[in-house]
Design a protein around this motif. Sequence first.
Motif, PDB file in Angstrom:
ATOM      1  N   ASN A 270      64.185  45.847  61.450  1.00  0.00           N
ATOM      2  CA  ASN A 270      62.864  46.466  61.549  1.00  0.00           C
ATOM      3  C   ASN A 270      61.723  45.549  61.113  1.00  0.00           C
ATOM      4  OD1 ASN A 270      63.552  49.039  62.627  1.00  0.00           O
ATOM      5  ND2 ASN A 270      64.419  49.589  60.637  1.00  0.00           N
ATOM      6  N   LEU A 271      62.061  44.327  60.705  1.00  0.00           N
ATOM      7  CA  LEU A 271      61.038  43.324  60.434  1.00  0.00           C
ATOM      8  C   LEU A 271      60.821  42.489  61.680  1.00  0.00           C
ATOM      9  CD1 LEU A 271      61.977  41.957  56.873  1.00  0.00           C
ATOM     10  CD2 LEU A 271      60.367  43.778  57.470  1.00  0.00           C
ATOM     11  N   THR A 272      59.631  41.930  61.816  1.00  0.00           N
ATOM     12  CA  THR A 272      59.378  41.032  62.935  1.00  0.00           C
ATOM     13  C   THR A 272      60.099  39.708  62.694  1.00  0.00           C
ATOM     14  OG1 THR A 272      57.416  40.003  61.961  1.00  0.00           O
ATOM     15  CG2 THR A 272      57.093  42.041  63.240  1.00  0.00           C
ATOM     16  N   VAL A 273      60.113  38.875  63.721  1.00  0.00           N
ATOM     17  CA  VAL A 273      60.720  37.548  63.607  1.00  0.00           C
ATOM     18  C   VAL A 273      60.057  36.768  62.467  1.00  0.00           C
ATOM     19  CG1 VAL A 273      61.021  35.340  64.801  1.00  0.00           C
ATOM     20  CG2 VAL A 273      61.390  37.497  66.037  1.00  0.00           C
ATOM     21  N   PHE A 274      58.731  36.774  62.455  1.00  0.00           N
ATOM     22  CA  PHE A 274      57.973  36.064  61.425  1.00  0.00           C
ATOM     23  C   PHE A 274      58.254  36.648  60.042  1.00  0.00           C
ATOM     24  CE2 PHE A 274      53.906  35.513  59.042  1.00  0.00           C
ATOM     25  CZ  PHE A 274      53.906  34.125  58.967  1.00  0.00           C
ATOM     26  N   GLU A 275      58.289  37.971  59.946  1.00  0.00           N
ATOM     27  CA  GLU A 275      58.512  38.622  58.652  1.00  0.00           C
ATOM     28  C   GLU A 275      59.897  38.300  58.100  1.00  0.00           C
ATOM     29  OE1 GLU A 275      55.602  42.534  59.247  1.00  0.00           O
ATOM     30  OE2 GLU A 275      57.715  42.608  59.842  1.00  0.00           O
ATOM     31  N   ASN A 276      60.885  38.206  58.969  1.00  0.00           N
ATOM     32  CA  ASN A 276      62.223  37.838  58.517  1.00  0.00           C
ATOM     33  C   ASN A 276      62.233  36.460  57.872  1.00  0.00           C
ATOM     34  OD1 ASN A 276      64.878  39.447  59.050  1.00  0.00           O
ATOM     35  ND2 ASN A 276      63.576  39.955  60.808  1.00  0.00           N
ATOM     36  N   LEU A 277      61.553  35.514  58.500  1.00  0.00           N
ATOM     37  CA  LEU A 277      61.516  34.151  57.965  1.00  0.00           C
ATOM     38  C   LEU A 277      60.754  34.086  56.646  1.00  0.00           C
ATOM     39  CD1 LEU A 277      60.961  32.272  61.327  1.00  0.00           C
ATOM     40  CD2 LEU A 277      62.948  32.007  59.836  1.00  0.00           C
ATOM     41  N   VAL A 278      59.632  34.775  56.588  1.00  0.00           N
ATOM     42  CA  VAL A 278      58.846  34.791  55.345  1.00  0.00           C
ATOM     43  C   VAL A 278      59.635  35.479  54.237  1.00  0.00           C
ATOM     44  CG1 VAL A 278      56.764  35.706  54.243  1.00  0.00           C
ATOM     45  CG2 VAL A 278      56.624  34.698  56.535  1.00  0.00           C
ATOM     46  N   PHE A 279      60.285  36.581  54.572  1.00  0.00           N
ATOM     47  CA  PHE A 279      61.059  37.344  53.591  1.00  0.00           C
ATOM     48  C   PHE A 279      62.176  36.489  52.982  1.00  0.00           C
ATOM     49  CE2 PHE A 279      64.719  40.280  52.846  1.00  0.00           C
ATOM     50  CZ  PHE A 279      64.196  40.952  51.753  1.00  0.00           C
ATOM     51  N   ILE A 280      62.925  35.777  53.816  1.00  0.00           N
ATOM     52  CA  ILE A 280      64.037  34.975  53.296  1.00  0.00           C
ATOM     53  C   ILE A 280      63.503  33.800  52.477  1.00  0.00           C
ATOM     54  CG2 ILE A 280      64.372  33.389  55.256  1.00  0.00           C
ATOM     55  CD1 ILE A 280      67.177  35.209  53.373  1.00  0.00           C
ATOM     56  N   ALA A 281      62.365  33.240  52.882  1.00  0.00           N
ATOM     57  CA  ALA A 281      61.767  32.149  52.113  1.00  0.00           C
ATOM     58  C   ALA A 281      61.352  32.636  50.731  1.00  0.00           C
ATOM     59  CB  ALA A 281      60.562  31.578  52.857  1.00  0.00           C
ATOM     60  N   GLU A 282      60.788  33.840  50.667  1.00  0.00           N
ATOM     61  CA  GLU A 282      60.359  34.387  49.372  1.00  0.00           C
ATOM     62  C   GLU A 282      61.560  34.714  48.488  1.00  0.00           C
ATOM     63  OE1 GLU A 282      56.049  36.405  50.036  1.00  0.00           O
ATOM     64  OE2 GLU A 282      57.751  37.560  50.788  1.00  0.00           O
ATOM     65  N   ILE A 283      62.662  35.142  49.103  1.00  0.00           N
ATOM     66  CA  ILE A 283      63.881  35.389  48.327  1.00  0.00           C
ATOM     67  C   ILE A 283      64.323  34.108  47.624  1.00  0.00           C
ATOM     68  CG2 ILE A 283      66.372  35.769  48.593  1.00  0.00           C
ATOM     69  CD1 ILE A 283      65.744  38.014  50.520  1.00  0.00           C
ATOM     70  N   TYR A 284      64.145  32.977  48.312  1.00  0.00           N
ATOM     71  CA  TYR A 284      64.536  31.688  47.738  1.00  0.00           C
ATOM     72  C   TYR A 284      63.469  31.128  46.793  1.00  0.00           C
ATOM     73  CZ  TYR A 284      68.756  31.118  50.550  1.00  0.00           C
ATOM     74  OH  TYR A 284      70.021  31.259  51.089  1.00  0.00           O
ATOM     75  N   GLY A 285      62.411  31.891  46.566  1.00  0.00           N
ATOM     76  CA  GLY A 285      61.455  31.515  45.526  1.00  0.00           C
ATOM     77  C   GLY A 285      60.196  30.817  45.988  1.00  0.00           C
ATOM     78  N   PHE A 286      59.996  30.703  47.299  1.00  0.00           N
ATOM     79  CA  PHE A 286      58.770  30.076  47.786  1.00  0.00           C
ATOM     80  C   PHE A 286      57.603  31.064  47.696  1.00  0.00           C
ATOM     81  CE2 PHE A 286      62.143  27.747  50.045  1.00  0.00           C
ATOM     82  CZ  PHE A 286      61.798  26.450  49.713  1.00  0.00           C
ATOM     83  N   LYS A 287      56.442  30.562  47.329  1.00  0.00           N
ATOM     84  CA  LYS A 287      55.248  31.397  47.286  1.00  0.00           C
ATOM     85  C   LYS A 287      54.826  31.789  48.693  1.00  0.00           C
ATOM     86  CE  LYS A 287      53.570  29.561  42.892  1.00  0.00           C
ATOM     87  NZ  LYS A 287      52.452  28.871  42.172  1.00  0.00           N
ATOM     88  N   LYS A 288      54.066  32.878  48.794  1.00  0.00           N
ATOM     89  CA  LYS A 288      53.733  33.490  50.082  1.00  0.00           C
ATOM     90  C   LYS A 288      53.181  32.490  51.088  1.00  0.00           C
ATOM     91  CE  LYS A 288      53.438  37.455  51.138  1.00  0.00           C
ATOM     92  NZ  LYS A 288      54.355  38.364  51.873  1.00  0.00           N
ATOM     93  N   GLU A 289      52.183  31.689  50.706  1.00  0.00           N
ATOM     94  CA  GLU A 289      51.545  30.772  51.661  1.00  0.00           C
ATOM     95  C   GLU A 289      52.500  29.677  52.118  1.00  0.00           C
ATOM     96  OE1 GLU A 289      48.713  31.273  53.250  1.00  0.00           O
ATOM     97  OE2 GLU A 289      48.784  33.178  52.150  1.00  0.00           O
ATOM     98  N   ILE A 290      53.303  29.182  51.186  1.00  0.00           N
ATOM     99  CA  ILE A 290      54.301  28.171  51.559  1.00  0.00           C
ATOM    100  C   ILE A 290      55.351  28.796  52.468  1.00  0.00           C
ATOM    101  CG2 ILE A 290      56.118  26.651  50.678  1.00  0.00           C
ATOM    102  CD1 ILE A 290      54.411  26.269  48.177  1.00  0.00           C
ATOM    103  N   ALA A 291      55.752  30.021  52.156  1.00  0.00           N
ATOM    104  CA  ALA A 291      56.729  30.731  52.980  1.00  0.00           C
ATOM    105  C   ALA A 291      56.211  30.905  54.410  1.00  0.00           C
ATOM    106  CB  ALA A 291      57.046  32.093  52.365  1.00  0.00           C
ATOM    107  N   LYS A 292      54.933  31.228  54.555  1.00  0.00           N
ATOM    108  CA  LYS A 292      54.346  31.407  55.887  1.00  0.00           C
ATOM    109  C   LYS A 292      54.307  30.078  56.646  1.00  0.00           C
ATOM    110  CE  LYS A 292      51.384  35.408  54.909  1.00  0.00           C
ATOM    111  NZ  LYS A 292      49.978  35.886  54.828  1.00  0.00           N
ATOM    112  N   THR A 293      53.966  29.011  55.938  1.00  0.00           N
ATOM    113  CA  THR A 293      53.934  27.692  56.578  1.00  0.00           C
ATOM    114  C   THR A 293      55.313  27.299  57.073  1.00  0.00           C
ATOM    115  OG1 THR A 293      52.090  26.982  55.186  1.00  0.00           O
ATOM    116  CG2 THR A 293      53.409  25.250  56.207  1.00  0.00           C
ATOM    117  N   LYS A 294      56.329  27.493  56.229  1.00  0.00           N
ATOM    118  CA  LYS A 294      57.700  27.170  56.612  1.00  0.00           C
ATOM    119  C   LYS A 294      58.131  28.027  57.806  1.00  0.00           C
ATOM    120  CE  LYS A 294      60.393  25.775  52.737  1.00  0.00           C
ATOM    121  NZ  LYS A 294      60.774  24.663  53.415  1.00  0.00           N
ATOM    122  N   ALA A 295      57.771  29.299  57.773  1.00  0.00           N
ATOM    123  CA  ALA A 295      58.140  30.203  58.860  1.00  0.00           C
ATOM    124  C   ALA A 295      57.548  29.744  60.185  1.00  0.00           C
ATOM    125  CB  ALA A 295      57.681  31.619  58.528  1.00  0.00           C
ATOM    126  N   ASN A 296      56.285  29.356  60.182  1.00  0.00           N
ATOM    127  CA  ASN A 296      55.640  28.909  61.419  1.00  0.00           C
ATOM    128  C   ASN A 296      56.261  27.623  61.959  1.00  0.00           C
ATOM    129  OD1 ASN A 296      53.634  30.885  62.052  1.00  0.00           O
ATOM    130  ND2 ASN A 296      52.453  30.211  60.278  1.00  0.00           N
TER     131      ASN A 296
END
Length: 246
Positions: A90-116
């Motif tokens: 139920n998460l979007t493709v982008f949200e899945n990537l950001v979510f997993i990045a945040e689980i691994y401890g990345f801050k929101k903006e870094i998580a978004k950059t990695k996701a993109n």
Amino acid sequence: MNAIEIKQLRKEYKDRVAVDDLTFNIKEGEFFALLGFNGAGKTTTIKMLTGLLKPTSGDALVFGKSIITDMNSIKEYINISPQETAIAPNLTVFENLVFIAEIYGFKKEIAKTKANLLLEQFKLTDRKNDKSKKLSGGLKRRLSIAMSLITNPKIIFLDEPTLGLDVRSRRELWHILNELKGNVTVILTTHYLDEVEALSDSIAIIDKGNLKAIGSLDELKKQSGLEKLEDIFLTLIESEEVLWRH
């Protein structure tokens, strides 16, 4: 340099030996295929290398660190993309990537950059805002592998990454996986021999927990005198012969 050095690695259960004193190396940046029928010991080997199972005896070094004594630090180097994807439907493709990045401890903006960056690498940018449950099987596999790369691992384990995909989806994923070569060490388990031929730098064939052969496809052809990987594989599995990289 070797990414992984496996030394007499063994796993015993009460009624059987699942992995029988395996010894071989995997080079850094190599695309390495682990071949064998179901029950050959592939999954058990991977579970030991990733800390999910403890060996009965032997050891393996991951960038020089022991899976027996240094597994916590080894986990910083590795990630795995399992057969069953861990995508939140139920998460979007982008949200899945950001979510997993945040689980691994990345801050929101870094998580978004990695996701993109991963969206672009895995050609998912146009599906960025789609709910993951709406993706085809091939696109779900792409997303799952992208999620496993969010931590920039040095080693990634791909367990049957194209299982159940149609021919076009498999070929599209092959192209993307080929681009990982040299940037990350990839250990692939698969039953598709054409996939091994298309992707792998080196191949290990395992049967009943024993190493039967290891080398590049050309080396295995030369050592066996056979031209097709299918013939090499079946001949080794059906005989007592063992081929070794020289």
